[in-house]
Design a protein around this motif. Structure first.
Motif, short mmCIF file in Angstrom:
data_model
loop_
_atom_site.label_atom_id
_atom_site.label_comp_id
_atom_site.label_asym_id
_atom_site.label_seq_id
_atom_site.Cartn_x
_atom_site.Cartn_y
_atom_site.Cartn_z
N TYR A 125 0.84 -1.20 0.00
CA TYR A 125 0.00 0.00 0.00
C TYR A 125 0.88 1.25 0.00
O TYR A 125 2.06 1.19 0.34
CB TYR A 125 -0.95 0.03 1.21
N VAL A 126 0.27 2.36 -0.42
CA VAL A 126 0.92 3.67 -0.37
C VAL A 126 -0.03 4.62 0.36
O VAL A 126 -1.18 4.77 -0.03
CB VAL A 126 1.21 4.22 -1.79
N ARG A 127 0.46 5.21 1.46
CA ARG A 127 -0.35 6.13 2.27
C ARG A 127 0.46 7.38 2.55
O ARG A 127 1.33 7.38 3.41
CB ARG A 127 -0.79 5.47 3.58
N LYS A 128 0.12 8.43 1.78
CA LYS A 128 0.83 9.71 1.89
C LYS A 128 2.33 9.48 1.76
O LYS A 128 2.81 9.02 0.74
CB LYS A 128 0.44 10.42 3.19
N GLU A 129 3.12 9.75 2.83
CA GLU A 129 4.58 9.65 2.70
C GLU A 129 5.11 8.25 3.04
O GLU A 129 6.32 8.02 3.03
CB GLU A 129 5.26 10.69 3.61
N LYS A 130 4.21 7.31 3.35
CA LYS A 130 4.65 5.97 3.74
C LYS A 130 4.23 4.93 2.71
O LYS A 130 3.20 5.07 2.05
CB LYS A 130 4.09 5.61 5.12
N MET A 131 5.03 3.87 2.61
CA MET A 131 4.75 2.81 1.66
C MET A 131 5.19 1.48 2.28
O MET A 131 6.27 1.39 2.87
CB MET A 131 5.50 3.07 0.35
N ALA A 132 4.35 0.45 2.14
CA ALA A 132 4.69 -0.89 2.63
C ALA A 132 5.05 -1.77 1.45
O ALA A 132 4.39 -1.74 0.42
CB ALA A 132 3.52 -1.49 3.41
N ILE A 133 6.11 -2.57 1.62
CA ILE A 133 6.62 -3.42 0.54
C ILE A 133 6.88 -4.81 1.09
O ILE A 133 7.54 -4.97 2.13
CB ILE A 133 7.94 -2.85 -0.04
N THR A 134 6.38 -5.82 0.40
CA THR A 134 6.72 -7.20 0.72
C THR A 134 7.92 -7.60 -0.12
O THR A 134 7.87 -7.53 -1.35
CB THR A 134 5.55 -8.16 0.44
N LEU A 135 9.00 -8.01 0.55
CA LEU A 135 10.24 -8.37 -0.14
C LEU A 135 10.29 -9.87 -0.39
O LEU A 135 9.74 -10.66 0.38
CB LEU A 135 11.45 -7.94 0.69
N ASN A 136 10.95 -10.25 -1.47
CA ASN A 136 11.04 -11.66 -1.83
C ASN A 136 12.19 -12.34 -1.10
O ASN A 136 13.03 -13.02 -1.70
CB ASN A 136 11.20 -11.80 -3.35
N VAL A 137 12.26 -12.15 0.21
CA VAL A 137 13.26 -12.80 1.06
C VAL A 137 12.59 -13.20 2.37
O VAL A 137 11.49 -12.72 2.69
CB VAL A 137 14.45 -11.84 1.37
N ASP A 138 13.25 -14.08 3.12
CA ASP A 138 12.68 -14.48 4.41
C ASP A 138 13.54 -14.01 5.59
O ASP A 138 13.30 -14.37 6.74
CB ASP A 138 12.47 -15.99 4.49
N GLU A 139 14.58 -13.18 5.30
CA GLU A 139 15.39 -12.56 6.35
C GLU A 139 15.66 -11.11 5.98
O GLU A 139 15.79 -10.78 4.80
CB GLU A 139 16.72 -13.30 6.53
N VAL A 140 15.78 -10.24 6.98
CA VAL A 140 16.03 -8.82 6.73
C VAL A 140 17.54 -8.58 6.68
O VAL A 140 18.24 -8.79 7.68
CB VAL A 140 15.41 -7.94 7.85
N PRO A 141 18.09 -8.16 5.53
CA PRO A 141 19.53 -7.85 5.48
C PRO A 141 19.85 -6.59 6.31
O PRO A 141 19.03 -5.67 6.39
CB PRO A 141 19.78 -7.60 3.99
N GLN A 142 21.02 -6.58 6.90
CA GLN A 142 21.38 -5.49 7.82
C GLN A 142 21.40 -4.13 7.13
O GLN A 142 21.01 -3.12 7.71
CB GLN A 142 22.74 -5.78 8.46
#
Length: 601
Positions: free
Chosen positions: A56-73
């Motif tokens: 979704y996109v809400r004003k200045e914020k945006m949510a993104i689903t990444l094609n990974v199962d761990e968050v890189p540092q």
């Protein structure tokens, strides 16, 4: 941009919310593919870019689903950029499908091609054993379900607005589940597939929803392939095997160049065991996939999603295509390639698909496969003739213009009123006011800001008249339609970013402002339409696509308000007829009789 939060989705994918540092115009929107990247040194943290899909996109914020199962540092500690990706795969799938259809000979696809394009007549089994739907349907809906059961090649359900097309389709699919172990259900858009998935689930069917979780509505996320895999009894074992394999691989990687035979043997043993565990994980994953697919009575996906490798080797005795009149023909052929029989539902009198290439449209792609089949095989089609949404006065103009007068309002629509004294249909004429259109500077989209303000003033008065508390108690909602994106932005700006319309702002949770295209398939208790065009030459642009206006005029359940300049609009016979219609029904008002709307404008 910077990452503000990170979490995991139900399907064990990484979900991040990013925030931008300044205001800018952009084309980011839900469902689009993106790359998240950083120009900072990546160090030992791994790749400095990741692909994903916008939630979704809400004003200045945006949510993104990444094609990974761990968050890189690097993602959490560096400033990042987000870039749109062009989705070339959809066009490749469509081109591939067309080539296969063209080349098809001597198989079921070749037979369906001959029938769908009118070279051979559609066949029916009049003596087929009919299964009655689970719920009561009206006679045209029952006839549609019977036709679907009798069709040997193709059946079409022509569903004008409010006629219960989706309900009829759900009953037909439910009935088909008694005969077939599995059917495929498709639609051009994710929203349409999500609606069918939800309704079929409520009907008690086991539905497997294919597609990226970020493009799928939250209420049905548990039906997705990712979620079904994560909920499978063997999934914990799969994760454990992967974790052990990765640990062994890392352990083997710790050995440096200077080591002896024992260390070399230990490293080889660790690598061999890691490979074995990885192979076991692959077999277990294949089993989980197979088990999830075998349990599904209905597999649901978009038209292009039917090209997924996950469906390789699958063929279906029956394929249902909803909103088929909105599907590009090349995309519609994709699920048909997997079909023995086809059912298409839609309304070719409403919005067609968007054709971006004038040359392609002129060469034939402006007509959908649904439109071609309904013209060439009329005996394969049933029109649903009873609509349950609009009172007669709202419905009748569209019924006469688009549906040969056959559409009838169900008796229940007589109760669809806000108040006995509140008009159901109103056309407010801005002719002579000088509310002229102009082009938005950046987008060159057409805008009529004074008309927007006048319409919002009228809606504000309407809410005050009915009582905001009463409207919220009743759950009545409002839709605001404009045919141009600049006008949509102007309406949103005046409601949410100024203090001119406190009642509308307070009603925001029950208020939707969108383009005509954005309201396809939806309804609201009150619909207000700003027609925008007002000029001295009578130019109305793409308002001349009257199918678009058919959508706009048929969304209202209790009250329809249309505001426009009759002097401009009447150059087109459709709008001249509409203005005559509202005048005959006492629903016409000049804005000069409502001075509060134009004061100060």
């Amino acid at each position: 941009m910077q990452v503000r939060t990170s979490s995991f989705t139900l399907a064990d994918r990484v979900l991040i919310e990013v925030e931008r540092f300044d205001q800018l115009d952009h084309d980011f929107q839900s469902g689009k593919s993106v790359t998240v990247f950083t120009f900072a040194p990546q160090g030992a943290s791994g790749s400095a870019s990741l692909n994903g899909v916008i939630n979704y996109v809400r004003k200045e914020k945006m949510a993104i689903t990444l094609n990974v199962d761990e968050v890189p540092q690097w993602l959490l500690h560096e400033k990042i950029g987000v870039d749109l990706l062009f989705d070339e795969a959809s066009y490749r799938h469509m081109e591939s499908a067309m080539r296969r259809v063209i080349k098809a000979k001597g198989d079921r696809t070749a037979e369906l091609k001959e029938v769908l394009l009118g070279a051979q007549p559609a066949r029916f089994s009049p003596h087929a054993t009919l299964i009655a739907p689970n719920r009561a349907l009206n006679p045209p809906q029952e006839k549609a379900c019977q036709l679907i059961q009798q069709a040997e090649d193709v059946a079409l359900v022509h569903g004008p607005p409010g006629t219960g097309k989706t309900s009829t389709l759900v009953q037909a699919i439910l009935t088909a589940s008694y005969t077939y172990p599995q059917v495929l259900v498709c639609a051009p858009s994710n929203a349409a597939v999500d609606l069918l998935t939800e309704r079929l689930g409520e009907a008690g069917l086991e539905v497997l929803r294919l597609g990226h979780p970020a493009r799928i509505d939250a209420p049905i996320i548990a039906s997705t392939l990712d979620a079904r895999i994560a909920a499978h009894d063997s999934y914990k074992e799969l994760k454990l095997l992967r974790k052990k394999a990765e640990a062994l691989r890392k352990q083997a990687g710790k050995y440096k160049r200077n080591f002896g035979a024992a260390e070399r043997a230990a490293r080889n043993h660790a690598l061999q065991e890691a490979r074995m565990l990885k192979e076991n994980a692959r077999h277990l994953e294949d089993y989980i996939h197979y088990d999830v697919f075998q349990r599904a009575q209905v597999i649901a996906c978009t038209l292009v999603g039917a090209a997924s490798a996950q469906l390789d080797g699958y063929r279906f005795p029956l394929v249902f295509i909803d909103e088929a009149a909105q599907g590009l023909e090349p995309a519609t052929w994709i699920p048909i390639l997997r079909a023995d029989r086809v059912v298409m539902a839609g309304d070719h009198c409403q919005l067609p698909p968007t054709i971006k290439s004038f040359e392609a449209g002129r060469a034939g792609l402006s007509r959908t496969l649904f439109e071609k089949v309904i013209q060439r095989q009329p005996e394969a089609a049933v029109m649903l003739e009873v609509q349950y949404r609009m009172p007669e006065v709202i419905m009748r103009f569209s019924a006469q213009t688009f549906y040969k007068g056959k559409l009838q309002a169900a008796p229940i629509t007589e109760t669809h009123r806000l108040h006995p004294n509140e008009p159901i249909l109103e056309f407010i004429d801005t002719a002579g006011t000088g509310f002229l259109e102009h082009k938005e500077k950046d987008s060159l989209s057409t805008l009529n800001e004074r008309e927007a303000v006048a319409l919002l003033r009228y809606l504000e008065q309407c809410i005050r008249r009915l009582g905001i508390g009463h409207m919220k108690q009743e759950g009545w909602n409002i839709g605001l339609i404009a045919p141009y994106s600049a006008q949509v932005r102007a309406l949103r700006h005046h409601i949410f970013e100024t203090f001119q319309f406190p009642n509308l702002k307070a009603f925001s949770e029950l208020l939707t402002v969108n383009s005509i295209d954005g309201f396809q398939g939806q309804e609201r208790d009150i619909m207000a339409i700003s027609l925008v065009r007002a000029n001295e030459t009578g130019e109305i642009g793409f308002l001349s696509d009257i199918r678009r206006m058919n959508v706009a005029l048929t969304r209202a359940k209790r009250k329809l308000i249309v505001m426009g300049d009759s002097a401009t609009l009447s150059h087109h016979p459709f709008y001249a007829d509409f203005i005559d219609y509202v005048d005959r029904h006492g629903s016409y008002s000049s804005i000069y009789t409502l001075p509060d709307l134009i004061e100060g404008l």
